[in-house]
Design a protein around this motif. Structure first.
Motif, PDB file in Angstrom:
ATOM      1  N   LEU A 168      27.266  15.514  13.042  1.00 24.90           N
ATOM      2  CA  LEU A 168      28.601  16.106  13.034  1.00 24.90           C
ATOM      3  C   LEU A 168      29.627  15.010  12.815  1.00 24.90           C
ATOM      4  CD1 LEU A 168      30.730  18.347  13.562  1.00 24.90           C
ATOM      5  CD2 LEU A 168      30.610  17.704  15.985  1.00 24.90           C
ATOM      6  N   LEU A 169      30.445  15.198  11.796  1.00 22.39           N
ATOM      7  CA  LEU A 169      31.565  14.297  11.555  1.00 22.39           C
ATOM      8  C   LEU A 169      32.838  14.981  12.037  1.00 22.39           C
ATOM      9  CD1 LEU A 169      30.675  13.072   7.954  1.00 22.39           C
ATOM     10  CD2 LEU A 169      30.118  12.010  10.118  1.00 22.39           C
ATOM     11  N   VAL A 170      33.495  14.378  13.007  1.00 19.12           N
ATOM     12  CA  VAL A 170      34.803  14.861  13.463  1.00 19.12           C
ATOM     13  C   VAL A 170      35.841  14.168  12.591  1.00 19.12           C
ATOM     14  CG1 VAL A 170      36.376  15.131  15.402  1.00 19.12           C
ATOM     15  CG2 VAL A 170      33.896  15.129  15.793  1.00 19.12           C
ATOM     16  N   THR A 171      36.440  14.919  11.672  1.00 15.70           N
ATOM     17  CA  THR A 171      37.253  14.321  10.619  1.00 15.70           C
ATOM     18  C   THR A 171      38.747  14.321  10.954  1.00 15.70           C
ATOM     19  OG1 THR A 171      37.477  16.411   9.412  1.00 15.70           O
ATOM     20  CG2 THR A 171      35.559  15.057   8.903  1.00 15.70           C
ATOM     21  N   LYS A 172      39.471  13.522  10.176  1.00 19.05           N
ATOM     22  CA  LYS A 172      40.934  13.420  10.253  1.00 19.05           C
ATOM     23  C   LYS A 172      41.409  12.912  11.608  1.00 19.05           C
ATOM     24  CE  LYS A 172      41.398  17.173   6.877  1.00 19.05           C
ATOM     25  NZ  LYS A 172      42.097  18.388   6.449  1.00 19.05           N
ATOM     26  N   ILE A 173      40.656  11.987  12.207  1.00 20.56           N
ATOM     27  CA  ILE A 173      41.034  11.533  13.543  1.00 20.56           C
ATOM     28  C   ILE A 173      42.307  10.683  13.529  1.00 20.56           C
ATOM     29  CG2 ILE A 173      38.710  11.692  14.498  1.00 20.56           C
ATOM     30  CD1 ILE A 173      38.499   8.645  14.171  1.00 20.56           C
ATOM     31  N   ASP A 174      42.747  10.280  12.342  1.00 17.88           N
ATOM     32  CA  ASP A 174      44.031   9.587  12.265  1.00 17.88           C
ATOM     33  C   ASP A 174      45.192  10.496  12.651  1.00 17.88           C
ATOM     34  OD1 ASP A 174      45.124  10.513   9.171  1.00 17.88           O
ATOM     35  OD2 ASP A 174      42.974  10.594   9.576  1.00 17.88           O
ATOM     36  N   LEU A 175      44.951  11.829  12.668  1.00 18.37           N
ATOM     37  CA  LEU A 175      46.008  12.777  13.034  1.00 18.37           C
ATOM     38  C   LEU A 175      46.076  13.066  14.530  1.00 18.37           C
ATOM     39  CD1 LEU A 175      45.597  15.412  10.165  1.00 18.37           C
ATOM     40  CD2 LEU A 175      47.194  13.498  10.289  1.00 18.37           C
ATOM     41  N   ALA A 204      39.090   9.492   6.692  1.00 17.95           N
ATOM     42  CA  ALA A 204      39.035   9.068   5.291  1.00 17.95           C
ATOM     43  C   ALA A 204      40.266   8.241   4.923  1.00 17.95           C
ATOM     44  CB  ALA A 204      38.941  10.293   4.380  1.00 17.95           C
ATOM     45  N   GLN A 205      41.352   8.401   5.677  1.00 18.08           N
ATOM     46  CA  GLN A 205      42.576   7.673   5.378  1.00 18.08           C
ATOM     47  C   GLN A 205      42.521   6.233   5.863  1.00 18.08           C
ATOM     48  OE1 GLN A 205      45.157   8.891   3.502  1.00 18.08           O
ATOM     49  NE2 GLN A 205      43.723  10.592   3.187  1.00 18.08           N
ATOM     50  N   THR A 206      42.045   6.020   7.085  1.00 19.61           N
ATOM     51  CA  THR A 206      42.017   4.670   7.649  1.00 19.61           C
ATOM     52  C   THR A 206      40.655   3.999   7.477  1.00 19.61           C
ATOM     53  OG1 THR A 206      41.291   5.378   9.856  1.00 19.61           O
ATOM     54  CG2 THR A 206      43.672   5.426   9.391  1.00 19.61           C
TER      55      THR A 206
END
Length: 231
Positions: A168-175, A204-206
């Protein structure tokens, strides 16, 4: 009576799909090709994750993609820019890829390439948190994505996806700083039903967490025990 018929029909469909999924798996194993089935709701970040993965691992693995979408080839066109074979499959009204569709994609791949030359097949499933998890395609592992913007309760409301996930990838954690969200609660909710899945928070951003994901992919392709991340 009608409900009984529908239930039986559903069982028969899943049984027939499983038979063909097993056949696909036999091909993958004969070719030495690892297949990862990437699933999530729309907008969780499947395509951008594949873009990052193709760019990062191009020197380590020879990869191909089966790209599922209900309509258009927009995502397939994005992935082709990374110089890998991309087989688009439009499912029409169907909310998932099934083993027959993937089998058709494999035949198309075989027409132009030797599958024995590839290390990794990435299957990007249709955006949906329910159906894709119920229809196997012959994959060696199921990869689920959950964006922090979707909330902490999704694993409890849509359990099959998270029960079946190997990673499981918990995505967009920069938010996370901008949301009322607790990533650990997401992880705890998943752990209630799935003790074995690797859980990797990523952005994906950081770039946070992506190296851990790449290592997971490389180990799965070398048929080693897939790394467990007990976040």
């Amino acid at each position: 009576m009608h409900q009984t018929f529908d239930a039986a029909l559903g069982v028969n469909l899943l049984h027939a799909n499983q038979d063909l999924a097993d056949h696909n798996r036999e091909h993958f194993d004969a070719w030495g090709l690892t297949c990862l089935n990437v699933m999530s709701s729309p907008g969780a970040g499947k395509t951008v994750l594949l873009e990052k993965t193709l760019a990062a691992l191009k020197d380590d693995l020879k990869m191909a993609v089966i790209e599922g979408d209900m309509t258009t080839e927009l995502d397939a066109e994005r992935l082709r820019q990374y110089g890998v074979p991309v087989i688009p499959i439009n499912t029409g009204r169907s909310c998932h890829l099934d083993a027959k569709m993937v089998s058709g994609g494999l035949h198309r791949l075989e027409q132009e390439y030797d599958p024995n030359d590839f290390d990794l097949l990435l299957v990007e499933n249709v955006g949906n948190l329910v159906c894709p998890a119920e229809f196997e395609v012959g994959e060696h592992a199921k990869i689920a994505l959950l964006s922090v913007t979707e909330g902490e309760d999704k694993p409890l409301k849509y359990p099959v996806m998270f029960q079946e996930a190997d990673c499981l990838l918990v995505t967009k954690i920069d938010l996370v700083p901008y949301l009322k969200i607790d990533v650990q609660r997401i992880i705890d909710n998943v752990r209630q039903m799935n003790s074995h899945a690797s859980i990797i928070p990523v952005s994906a951003q950081t770039g946070e967490g992506l190296e851990t994901w790449y290592d997971w992919v490389k180990k799965s392709c070398h048929r080693e025990d897939v790394m467990k991340v007990t976040a």
